[in-house]
Design a protein around this motif. Structure first.
Motif, short mmCIF file in Angstrom:
data_model
loop_
_atom_site.label_atom_id
_atom_site.label_comp_id
_atom_site.label_asym_id
_atom_site.label_seq_id
_atom_site.Cartn_x
_atom_site.Cartn_y
_atom_site.Cartn_z
N THR A 88 0.75 -1.13 -0.12
CA THR A 88 0.18 -0.06 -0.10
C THR A 88 0.87 1.11 -0.10
OG1 THR A 88 -0.08 0.14 2.19
CG2 THR A 88 -1.53 -1.26 1.41
N GLY A 89 2.21 1.12 0.04
CA GLY A 89 3.24 2.09 0.03
C GLY A 89 3.71 2.49 1.30
N LYS A 90 3.21 2.16 2.69
CA LYS A 90 3.45 2.19 3.77
C LYS A 90 4.88 1.48 4.03
CE LYS A 90 -0.08 4.64 4.99
NZ LYS A 90 -1.41 3.92 4.83
N MET A 140 -12.38 -8.57 4.68
CA MET A 140 -12.18 -8.06 3.47
C MET A 140 -12.16 -6.38 3.41
SD MET A 140 -11.40 -10.37 1.61
CE MET A 140 -11.46 -9.62 -0.10
N ASP A 141 -11.95 -5.86 4.84
CA ASP A 141 -11.77 -4.36 4.82
C ASP A 141 -10.53 -3.90 4.26
OD1 ASP A 141 -14.08 -4.26 6.43
OD2 ASP A 141 -13.15 -3.62 8.31
N ALA A 142 -10.33 -2.71 3.88
CA ALA A 142 -9.14 -2.10 3.29
C ALA A 142 -8.11 -2.30 4.32
CB ALA A 142 -9.26 -0.50 3.16
N PRO A 143 -6.63 -2.35 3.87
CA PRO A 143 -5.66 -2.49 4.91
C PRO A 143 -5.38 -1.36 5.49
CG PRO A 143 -5.20 -3.46 2.38
CD PRO A 143 -6.47 -2.77 2.47
N ALA A 144 -4.68 -1.53 6.63
CA ALA A 144 -4.59 -0.14 7.48
C ALA A 144 -3.07 -0.40 8.28
CB ALA A 144 -5.41 -0.02 8.44
N TYR A 145 -2.46 0.48 8.68
CA TYR A 145 -1.01 0.46 9.28
C TYR A 145 -1.02 1.47 10.38
CZ TYR A 145 3.80 0.64 8.97
OH TYR A 145 5.47 0.49 9.38
N GLN A 146 -0.81 0.70 11.70
CA GLN A 146 -0.59 1.79 12.95
C GLN A 146 1.05 1.58 13.25
OE1 GLN A 146 -4.00 1.67 15.84
NE2 GLN A 146 -4.38 -0.16 14.45
N PRO A 147 1.97 2.47 12.97
CA PRO A 147 3.02 2.30 13.94
C PRO A 147 3.22 3.26 15.06
CG PRO A 147 2.99 3.98 11.74
CD PRO A 147 1.85 3.76 12.20
#
Ligand code: MN
Length: 292
Positions: A88-90, A140-147
């Motif tokens: 996703t570019g993260k 099937m939700d959109a991916p997400a990212y928590q640093p």
């Protein structure tokens, strides 16, 4: 404290295996055969990288591009730094004490390597990677990212210089953790000084286990050693922890997801058809692109 949970088992670390060439891990579940695969739901997998020294290298060690779907990967570093990139570019670096909470959900490709500068010097690596299952309605939700950096954790300080409880997810003594999750999850680092005593309370139906990261402790009335995993029965609420030396304990407790699961390779879905679909989608490029 008369509502103590029974200790169901104290598990020594299963034999280690390598994930790629960068992560030497003990898989406590689901592959160890020591526990039912849904026993710690919503936690589906726990790879524990006990302390290990890596020599310096200018070619960072790690694991190359691979997919995930249907769950979240939660990576906690205790020693060492891990760089991460996904489709996703993260990207980011998980520094010592930090956590990365990646929601793969409908699917990402990612790669996980020792951070470049860290690799040049080498050093001690110690980490945990959890796979947190998602309920069917969120797979099937959109991916997400928590640093999440260590400074951002909720912090409960024990009296008398007893140490600190770092709250990553959930709430301890009214102190909230920063992580957003899809089911109710309590995740803390108890960093205790020698002699400290502390209690925890979780709803009886929450699956609960403590991983001893550092030091030896007494849990309820039993001794638990470094690198062991203490699994609690769902027969009461409370746990009492006493540090007989300086100690770090990863506290995990969560509301189970009561759904059938069909785990296969890097995917955790509810049915075999959904696993076939995941492979189809992966082979047809629907997980995006990430350079090796
Ligand atoms: Mn991965």
């Amino acid at each position: 404290m008369d509502n103590l949970r029974t200790i169901e088992n104290i598990l020594p670390p299963p034999p280690a295996h390598m994930v790629g060439d960068g992560f030497r891990v003990h898989n406590f579940f689901p592959s160890s055969g020591l526990m039912d695969i849904q026993r710690m739901s919503p936690f589906f997998l726990m790879d524990y990288g006990a302390k290990v020294e890596f020599p310096p290298t200018d070619t960072p060690r790690g694991v190359g591009v691979h997919p995930h779907r249907g769950f979240e990967t939660v990576t906690i570093s205790y020693h060492g730094k891990v760089a991460h990139h996904d489709s996703t570019g993260k990207s980011g670096v998980i520094g010592e004490g930090d956590v990365q909470w990646m929601t793969a959900a409908s699917g990402v490709l990612h790669k996980e390597y020792h951070e470049k500068e860290w690799s040049l010097k080498g050093g001690m690596m110690q980490m945990v990677q959890l796979w947190v299952n998602l309920p069917a309605k969120h797979k099937m939700d959109a991916p997400a990212y928590q640093p999440i950096r260590r400074e951002e954790y909720g912090k409960f300080s024990l009296p008398d210089n007893g140490g600190v409880v770092e709250v990553i997810s959930g709430t301890y003594n009214n102190i909230k953790g920063p992580a957003k999750s899809f089911t109710l999850i309590e995740m803390y680092n108890a960093r205790l000084n020698k002699g400290a005593e502390i209690s925890f309370s979780f709803p009886k139906h929450y699956n609960t286990g403590f991983l001893i990261i550092e030091g030896n402790v007494i849990i309820n009335d039993k001794e638990a050693q470094t690198d062991h995993f203490v699994l609690f029965a769902n027969d009461a609420t409370d746990v009492h922890l006493q540090a007989t030396e300086d100690a770090i304990v990863l506290i995990l407790s969560g509301e189970p997801i009561n759904e059938p699961i069909a785990p296969y390779g890097p995917f955790v879905m509810n049915t075999r058809e959904e696993i076939m679909q995941a492979y189809d989608d992966y082979n047809n490029g629907k997980f995006g692109y990430l350079e090796d």
